[in-house]
Design a protein around this motif. Structure first.
Motif, PDB file in Angstrom:
ATOM      1  N   LYS A 181      40.259 107.538 -22.578  1.00 16.77           N
ATOM      2  CA  LYS A 181      40.549 108.865 -22.031  1.00 16.77           C
ATOM      3  C   LYS A 181      40.278 109.982 -23.033  1.00 16.77           C
ATOM      4  O   LYS A 181      39.920 111.101 -22.644  1.00 16.77           O
ATOM      5  CB  LYS A 181      41.989 108.922 -21.531  1.00 16.77           C
ATOM      6  CG  LYS A 181      43.054 108.700 -22.606  1.00 16.77           C
ATOM      7  CD  LYS A 181      44.442 108.670 -21.982  1.00 16.77           C
ATOM      8  CE  LYS A 181      45.506 108.419 -23.062  1.00 16.77           C
ATOM      9  NZ  LYS A 181      46.871 108.334 -22.456  1.00 16.77           N
ATOM     10  N   GLU A 203      36.384 111.335 -23.104  1.00 19.16           N
ATOM     11  CA  GLU A 203      35.729 111.969 -21.966  1.00 19.16           C
ATOM     12  C   GLU A 203      34.727 113.014 -22.462  1.00 19.16           C
ATOM     13  O   GLU A 203      35.042 113.906 -23.266  1.00 19.16           O
ATOM     14  CB  GLU A 203      36.773 112.620 -21.060  1.00 19.16           C
ATOM     15  CG  GLU A 203      36.191 113.347 -19.855  1.00 19.16           C
ATOM     16  CD  GLU A 203      35.534 112.412 -18.842  1.00 19.16           C
ATOM     17  OE1 GLU A 203      34.622 112.863 -18.132  1.00 19.16           O
ATOM     18  OE2 GLU A 203      35.940 111.214 -18.782  1.00 19.16           O
ATOM     19  N   GLY A 223      35.018 108.659 -15.385  1.00 23.62           N
ATOM     20  CA  GLY A 223      35.358 107.274 -15.084  1.00 23.62           C
ATOM     21  C   GLY A 223      34.216 106.296 -15.147  1.00 23.62           C
ATOM     22  O   GLY A 223      34.293 105.192 -14.595  1.00 23.62           O
ATOM     23  N   ASP A 271      40.166 100.344 -14.730  1.00 22.63           N
ATOM     24  CA  ASP A 271      41.324 101.201 -15.004  1.00 22.63           C
ATOM     25  C   ASP A 271      41.771 101.078 -16.455  1.00 22.63           C
ATOM     26  O   ASP A 271      42.133 102.071 -17.101  1.00 22.63           O
ATOM     27  CB  ASP A 271      42.482 100.829 -14.065  1.00 22.63           C
ATOM     28  CG  ASP A 271      42.209 101.232 -12.621  1.00 22.63           C
ATOM     29  OD1 ASP A 271      41.328 102.093 -12.397  1.00 22.63           O
ATOM     30  OD2 ASP A 271      42.865 100.682 -11.715  1.00 22.63           O
ATOM     31  N   LYS A 318      39.318 102.986 -18.615  1.00 23.35           N
ATOM     32  CA  LYS A 318      39.527 104.437 -18.464  1.00 23.35           C
ATOM     33  C   LYS A 318      40.695 104.907 -19.317  1.00 23.35           C
ATOM     34  O   LYS A 318      40.647 105.981 -19.924  1.00 23.35           O
ATOM     35  CB  LYS A 318      39.791 104.777 -16.999  1.00 23.35           C
ATOM     36  CG  LYS A 318      38.596 104.624 -16.079  1.00 23.35           C
ATOM     37  CD  LYS A 318      38.994 104.898 -14.631  1.00 23.35           C
ATOM     38  CE  LYS A 318      37.860 104.594 -13.665  1.00 23.35           C
ATOM     39  NZ  LYS A 318      38.278 104.762 -12.258  1.00 23.35           N
TER      40      LYS A 318
END
Length: 359
Positions: free
Chosen positions: A270, A273, A250, A263, A266
């Motif tokens: 995703k 990551e 995050g 948010d 993120k």
């Protein structure tokens, strides 16, 4: 049907040196297209291929529905305005503007009417009996434009027409070219290395690098939604700040700082990551509070705003643009952050290719 269509255009010189790769562009009737990029990127070569001054190695050029790929310049119904004006020093301004019509053996009354109409548009009526050496640089460039206007071509081509003018005159000539475009409602292709000209003049910008088109779009699209790291750093002054790091739990983590993601960030990151990415933020989108420590090196006070230069971690140079007068002193430390709605993320570059934007 588009007024001008460049279809898979390549330019390869003797010896195999390629200057332009697979150039594709459809230009609508009355559209103002600006080709922008650093020196040697292929923009002037592309314009000269449209003009017929350079041969097209591969691909097709269609003007007003007619295949002009192999036509000589005189049969393409285009007019070109050059960087160095290309005026005849021994002729008067009137004779320079009338020259192409005289070669065509047009009626003298028609020539006079067209020259006077162009002189009216360009505010040259009082200069028609003078020689080019008696005019300023801006006036000579207007004469060059007038010589193009009298021909009433299908397409106007401009090859860095303002580069020989001082900064103040360039600004006024940009406005004149915009007004000219509106008056004539003409199709125009304009080459420049100056991003200010590109952003202020264009209906659409074609951004080029090393012979390749990097992005085509409305000026605000290139500024706010750059397709890759090249466009992000070439369009905008000062250029976008770039930081390499990794997406972890995050946050964007670099050797210099850790930046928590919103948010929204993120969600669209995703799939990245644990992967290395580049975070980009324009100087005006840097906030005066946040998790990052900036050590001031100097200020550039510009009146309504200030460019603040500093270092992160002792090495990384960052430029901030704050909307007020700032009086920071050298080595002063301040906290900054990045507007989460205006940050950009890119994949790492591969070889000579710029890093693609992560949408």
């Amino acid at each position: 049907m588009p007024d001008v269509s460049l279809q898979h255009i390549d330019k390869i010189y003797d010896g195999g040196v390629q200057a332009v790769y697979d150039f594709n562009l459809d230009i609508a009737d009355g559209e103002f297209i600006v080709l922008v990029g650093p020196s040697g990127c292929g923009k002037s070569t592309t314009l000269r291929m449209v003009a017929g001054l350079e041969d097209i190695t591969n691909g097709n050029l269609i003007i007003d529905g007619k295949d002009c790929t192999r036509l000589p310049p005189k049969d393409r119904d285009i007019a070109m305005v050059f960087q160095n004006y290309a005026l005849y020093g021994h002729m008067t301004i009137y004779e320079n503007m009338a020259f192409s019509l005289t070669l065509r053996k047009e009626n003298k009354e028609v020539i006079h009417r067209k020259v006077m109409a162009a002189a009216e548009i360009l505010d040259l009526k009082t200069q028609l009996n003078k020689k080019p050496k008696q005019l300023s640089g801006g006036q000579r460039q207007r004469v060059a434009m007038g010589r193009a206007i009298v021909r009433n071509p299908k397409v106007f081509l401009f090859d860095e027409p303002l580069s020989n003018l001082d900064a103040k005159l360039r600004g006024s000539m940009r406005r004149e070219i915009l007004l000219l475009h509106k008056k004539l409602n003409a199709t125009m292709m304009y080459v420049t290395h100056d991003q200010t000209e590109a952003l202020t003049l264009a209906d659409r910008i074609v951004c080029m690098s090393m012979g390749h088109v990097q992005q085509i779009g409305h000026p605000i699209d290139l500024y706010e939604r750059p397709a890759n790291t090249f466009v992000a750093t070439f369009i905008g002054l000062p250029p976008m700040n770039m930081f390499e790091g990794k997406i972890e739990k995050g946050a964007f983590k670099s050797d210099l700082f850790t930046y928590p993601l919103s948010d929204k960030q993120k969600e669209f990151l995703k799939d990245y990551e644990g992967k290395e990415v580049i975070l980009g933020v324009r100087p005006e989108n840097i906030l005066r509070e946040g998790p990052v420590t900036l050590k001031i090196t100097n200020n550039e006070n510009l009146g309504m705003n200030t460019l603040v230069h500093g270092k992160i971690g002792g090495t990384k140079i960052v430029v901030c643009k704050f909307a007020e007068w700032c009086n920071y002193v050298e080595d002063e430390e301040i906290k900054i952050g990045f507007d989460p709605e205006m940050t950009h993320f890119f994949e790492l570059p591969e070889g000579d290719l710029p890093g693609k934007a992560i949408r």
